[in-house]
Motif scaffolding. Sequence first.
Motif, PDB file in Angstrom:
ATOM      1  N   ASP A 111       0.762  -1.260   0.229  1.00 40.97           N
ATOM      2  CA  ASP A 111      -0.078   0.181   0.214  1.00 40.97           C
ATOM      3  C   ASP A 111       0.910   1.423   0.234  1.00 40.97           C
ATOM      4  O   ASP A 111       2.112   1.048   0.427  1.00 40.97           O
ATOM      5  CB  ASP A 111      -0.960   0.157   1.235  1.00 40.97           C
ATOM      6  N   ASP A 112       0.149   2.116  -0.446  1.00 42.67           N
ATOM      7  CA  ASP A 112       0.713   3.898  -0.346  1.00 42.67           C
ATOM      8  C   ASP A 112       1.826   3.829  -1.610  1.00 42.67           C
ATOM      9  O   ASP A 112       2.558   2.959  -2.191  1.00 42.67           O
ATOM     10  CB  ASP A 112       1.642   3.831   1.066  1.00 42.67           C
ATOM     11  N   ALA A 113       1.956   5.224  -2.074  1.00 46.84           N
ATOM     12  CA  ALA A 113       2.684   5.433  -3.162  1.00 46.84           C
ATOM     13  C   ALA A 113       4.179   5.270  -2.626  1.00 46.84           C
ATOM     14  O   ALA A 113       4.658   5.514  -1.668  1.00 46.84           O
ATOM     15  CB  ALA A 113       2.580   7.046  -3.310  1.00 46.84           C
ATOM     16  N   GLY A 114       4.887   4.627  -3.798  1.00 52.48           N
ATOM     17  CA  GLY A 114       6.242   4.558  -3.630  1.00 52.48           C
ATOM     18  C   GLY A 114       6.554   3.099  -3.426  1.00 52.48           C
ATOM     19  O   GLY A 114       7.727   2.615  -3.178  1.00 52.48           O
ATOM     20  N   SER A 115       5.655   2.365  -2.716  1.00 49.18           N
ATOM     21  CA  SER A 115       5.933   0.881  -2.081  1.00 49.18           C
ATOM     22  C   SER A 115       5.974  -0.014  -3.609  1.00 49.18           C
ATOM     23  O   SER A 115       5.285  -0.753  -3.786  1.00 49.18           O
ATOM     24  CB  SER A 115       4.714   0.583  -1.303  1.00 49.18           C
ATOM     25  N   SER A 116       7.140   0.220  -4.278  1.00 49.17           N
ATOM     26  CA  SER A 116       7.339  -0.616  -5.679  1.00 49.17           C
ATOM     27  C   SER A 116       8.738  -1.356  -5.607  1.00 49.17           C
ATOM     28  O   SER A 116       9.239  -1.317  -4.612  1.00 49.17           O
ATOM     29  CB  SER A 116       7.476   0.703  -6.396  1.00 49.17           C
ATOM     30  N   TYR A 117       8.764  -2.227  -6.766  1.00 44.79           N
ATOM     31  CA  TYR A 117       9.982  -2.949  -6.952  1.00 44.79           C
ATOM     32  C   TYR A 117      10.059  -3.911  -5.697  1.00 44.79           C
ATOM     33  O   TYR A 117      11.371  -4.291  -5.462  1.00 44.79           O
ATOM     34  CB  TYR A 117      10.984  -1.975  -7.059  1.00 44.79           C
TER      35      TYR A 117
ATOM     36  N   ALA B 245      -5.267  -9.764  -5.634  1.00 48.07           N
ATOM     37  CA  ALA B 245      -6.186  -8.190  -6.030  1.00 48.07           C
ATOM     38  C   ALA B 245      -5.336  -7.189  -6.273  1.00 48.07           C
ATOM     39  O   ALA B 245      -4.502  -6.790  -5.368  1.00 48.07           O
ATOM     40  CB  ALA B 245      -7.296  -8.191  -4.770  1.00 48.07           C
ATOM     41  N   ILE B 246      -5.333  -6.926  -7.517  1.00 41.59           N
ATOM     42  CA  ILE B 246      -3.886  -6.134  -8.061  1.00 41.59           C
ATOM     43  C   ILE B 246      -4.306  -4.656  -8.478  1.00 41.59           C
ATOM     44  O   ILE B 246      -5.146  -4.597  -9.435  1.00 41.59           O
ATOM     45  CB  ILE B 246      -3.296  -6.655  -9.273  1.00 41.59           C
ATOM     46  N   ASN B 247      -4.248  -3.518  -7.574  1.00 40.81           N
ATOM     47  CA  ASN B 247      -4.823  -2.311  -7.880  1.00 40.81           C
ATOM     48  C   ASN B 247      -3.723  -1.339  -8.281  1.00 40.81           C
ATOM     49  O   ASN B 247      -3.913  -0.308  -7.430  1.00 40.81           O
ATOM     50  CB  ASN B 247      -6.018  -1.813  -6.829  1.00 40.81           C
TER      51      ASN B 247
ATOM     52  N   GLY C  75      -5.494 -13.051  -0.562  1.00 47.76           N
ATOM     53  CA  GLY C  75      -3.761 -13.669  -0.577  1.00 47.76           C
ATOM     54  C   GLY C  75      -3.227 -12.633  -0.732  1.00 47.76           C
ATOM     55  O   GLY C  75      -2.390 -12.392   0.418  1.00 47.76           O
ATOM     56  N   ILE C  76      -2.972 -11.887  -1.805  1.00 47.36           N
ATOM     57  CA  ILE C  76      -2.124 -10.896  -2.154  1.00 47.36           C
ATOM     58  C   ILE C  76      -3.039  -9.678  -2.525  1.00 47.36           C
ATOM     59  O   ILE C  76      -3.744  -9.693  -3.217  1.00 47.36           O
ATOM     60  CB  ILE C  76      -1.127 -11.284  -3.230  1.00 47.36           C
ATOM     61  N   TRP C  77      -2.714  -8.501  -1.985  1.00 44.69           N
ATOM     62  CA  TRP C  77      -3.542  -7.268  -2.226  1.00 44.69           C
ATOM     63  C   TRP C  77      -2.564  -5.973  -2.236  1.00 44.69           C
ATOM     64  O   TRP C  77      -1.898  -5.580  -1.566  1.00 44.69           O
ATOM     65  CB  TRP C  77      -4.310  -6.830  -0.879  1.00 44.69           C
ATOM     66  N   LEU C  78      -2.635  -5.814  -3.589  1.00 39.37           N
ATOM     67  CA  LEU C  78      -1.780  -4.350  -3.924  1.00 39.37           C
ATOM     68  C   LEU C  78      -2.856  -3.103  -4.289  1.00 39.37           C
ATOM     69  O   LEU C  78      -3.691  -3.254  -5.068  1.00 39.37           O
ATOM     70  CB  LEU C  78      -1.011  -4.643  -5.242  1.00 39.37           C
ATOM     71  N   ASN C  79      -2.776  -2.283  -3.243  1.00 39.93           N
ATOM     72  CA  ASN C  79      -3.851  -1.546  -3.090  1.00 39.93           C
ATOM     73  C   ASN C  79      -3.571   0.043  -3.292  1.00 39.93           C
ATOM     74  O   ASN C  79      -4.211   0.885  -2.727  1.00 39.93           O
ATOM     75  CB  ASN C  79      -4.630  -1.555  -1.709  1.00 39.93           C
ATOM     76  N   GLU C  80      -2.626   0.247  -4.111  1.00 39.49           N
ATOM     77  CA  GLU C  80      -2.080   1.694  -4.456  1.00 39.49           C
ATOM     78  C   GLU C  80      -1.858   1.854  -5.820  1.00 39.49           C
ATOM     79  O   GLU C  80      -0.817   0.998  -6.440  1.00 39.49           O
ATOM     80  CB  GLU C  80      -1.008   2.078  -3.203  1.00 39.49           C
ATOM     81  N   PRO C  81      -2.551   2.600  -6.554  1.00 36.04           N
ATOM     82  CA  PRO C  81      -2.024   2.828  -7.884  1.00 36.04           C
ATOM     83  C   PRO C  81      -0.746   3.296  -8.042  1.00 36.04           C
ATOM     84  O   PRO C  81      -0.082   3.072  -9.349  1.00 36.04           O
ATOM     85  CB  PRO C  81      -3.022   3.995  -8.407  1.00 36.04           C
ATOM     86  N   LEU C  82      -0.065   3.960  -7.293  1.00 34.30           N
ATOM     87  CA  LEU C  82       1.292   4.431  -7.473  1.00 34.30           C
ATOM     88  C   LEU C  82       2.202   3.771  -6.581  1.00 34.30           C
ATOM     89  O   LEU C  82       3.471   4.047  -6.417  1.00 34.30           O
ATOM     90  CB  LEU C  82       1.265   5.815  -6.816  1.00 34.30           C
ATOM     91  N   SER C  83       2.002   2.236  -6.611  1.00 32.19           N
ATOM     92  CA  SER C  83       2.861   1.576  -5.979  1.00 32.19           C
ATOM     93  C   SER C  83       3.170   0.356  -6.716  1.00 32.19           C
ATOM     94  O   SER C  83       3.143  -0.768  -6.393  1.00 32.19           O
ATOM     95  CB  SER C  83       2.446   0.933  -4.729  1.00 32.19           C
ATOM     96  N   GLY C  84       3.522   0.443  -7.906  1.00 31.45           N
ATOM     97  CA  GLY C  84       3.504  -0.627  -8.934  1.00 31.45           C
ATOM     98  C   GLY C  84       4.973  -1.206  -9.160  1.00 31.45           C
ATOM     99  O   GLY C  84       6.021  -1.026  -8.329  1.00 31.45           O
ATOM    100  N   PHE C  85       4.973  -1.854 -10.071  1.00 32.16           N
ATOM    101  CA  PHE C  85       6.502  -2.703 -10.561  1.00 32.16           C
ATOM    102  C   PHE C  85       6.935  -3.640  -9.438  1.00 32.16           C
ATOM    103  O   PHE C  85       8.130  -3.763  -9.134  1.00 32.16           O
ATOM    104  CB  PHE C  85       7.263  -1.520 -11.035  1.00 32.16           C
ATOM    105  N   ASN C  86       5.895  -4.315  -8.882  1.00 26.18           N
ATOM    106  CA  ASN C  86       6.355  -5.412  -7.927  1.00 26.18           C
ATOM    107  C   ASN C  86       6.311  -6.690  -8.759  1.00 26.18           C
ATOM    108  O   ASN C  86       5.517  -7.090  -9.808  1.00 26.18           O
ATOM    109  CB  ASN C  86       5.153  -5.463  -7.010  1.00 26.18           C
ATOM    110  N   ARG C  87       7.081  -7.773  -8.306  1.00 23.15           N
ATOM    111  CA  ARG C  87       7.178  -9.109  -8.926  1.00 23.15           C
ATOM    112  C   ARG C  87       6.336  -9.933  -7.875  1.00 23.15           C
ATOM    113  O   ARG C  87       6.895 -10.245  -6.893  1.00 23.15           O
ATOM    114  CB  ARG C  87       8.555  -9.440  -9.351  1.00 23.15           C
TER     115      ARG C  87
END
Length: 393
Positions: A91-97, A154-156, A121-133
């Motif tokens: 969650d939150d902006a910048g939580s990336s990579y 759930a990939i947001n 199971g896995i919840w990515l809940n911030e549009p500005l926290s992408g590019f995760n593997r």
Amino acid sequence: VWVQRGTNNRIGGPDPRDRNVVSANGLHGIILAGQATDNLIAGNYVGTDVTGSVALGNEGLGGIMIALGAFSNVLQGNLISGNRGSGVGIDDAGSSYNAILGNRIGTDATGARAIPNRAHGIWLNEPLSGFNRIGGTRPEERNIVSGNLGAGMAINSSGNVMLGNFVGTDITGRNPLGNADNGVGLVRSPNMLGGATPQEANVIAANGGFGVGASGHYNMVLGNYIGTDPSGQVPLGNAAGGVTLGGRHSIVQANVIAHTTMSADGRGGSGVSFSPEFDCTIRRNSIHHNARVGIEGAREPPAPVIKTVGSNTLAGTACPGCEVEIFSDSEDEGRGFEGSTVADKSGAFAFSKGSGHFTDLNVTATATDRDGRTSAFSAPGRVPVSVVARPPR
């Protein structure tokens, strides 16, 4: 455990003697926050007892949370189950990579039985926290994301890749252990689910909703097993449908999409479904044995019309200049991709397989126009029984 702005810390490790049991806490089990970077969380039990067989969930939004700009962290080889919220949350902006590798999320330590996280199971809940593997191409990087009470994933957010995971099965990939909702939900865009090699394929099966629900634009669903085991042979259908698309310009290519069921009120059950106004590309998939239809919702371009069928040839009409893909099937979908051709300026097309015969009793076709829009399957044409390459299934 709370790591705030910390760097190069290790929580747990690959040896079982390094394991922490982080359970029954009033908030999250483990949180990386405030630009925490290059930390490793490995080999822990988060939300269970010391045996990994009994739920002792943490009460926060996630068993493990990555938030407030934490980036470039690795979660590897953990058991993350039985938590009140999601198993893993970003969650939150910048939580990336960040990388989520080789975890069991929603199961017991053996990967054979469900210990559900109560949300995803896995919840990515911030549009500005992408590019995760999530996952990878090696077996030890595969996440088992099964048995949860929400979606598997759930990939947001955008720019994420999901590779080689089992979503909705046990650790073998052959037995159902479905998530209650969709297997994978892609709310934002673009994201990549699967890839071009067999090692990148996700198995997304036996879930209570759709296998894949992609509501964002420009998502890519490539080379996965959706509704079967990793061999593509064992039926493990998703309840609501295989893939449903709610955004423009998504690509669904080279997947197995099969064995979906239909609800008691007659809803769902198609292999691929989307709204007619969305321009989606559906190519070179093996779509078969779905309860409703193979491809639902496509109005433009119109489906091809097959006029003549031989042992390894067919001819018909389609939209002028469209690429026509040819399939063989025991019913009226498209289990086996036979090849492709292009309709001429008048819309006429002809196809020859060359050596060998069509491999099932029926042939069908789809058309994809120059804007990347794919039609529904044509009505099937019958192959002469005496020349079918294998017995009907």
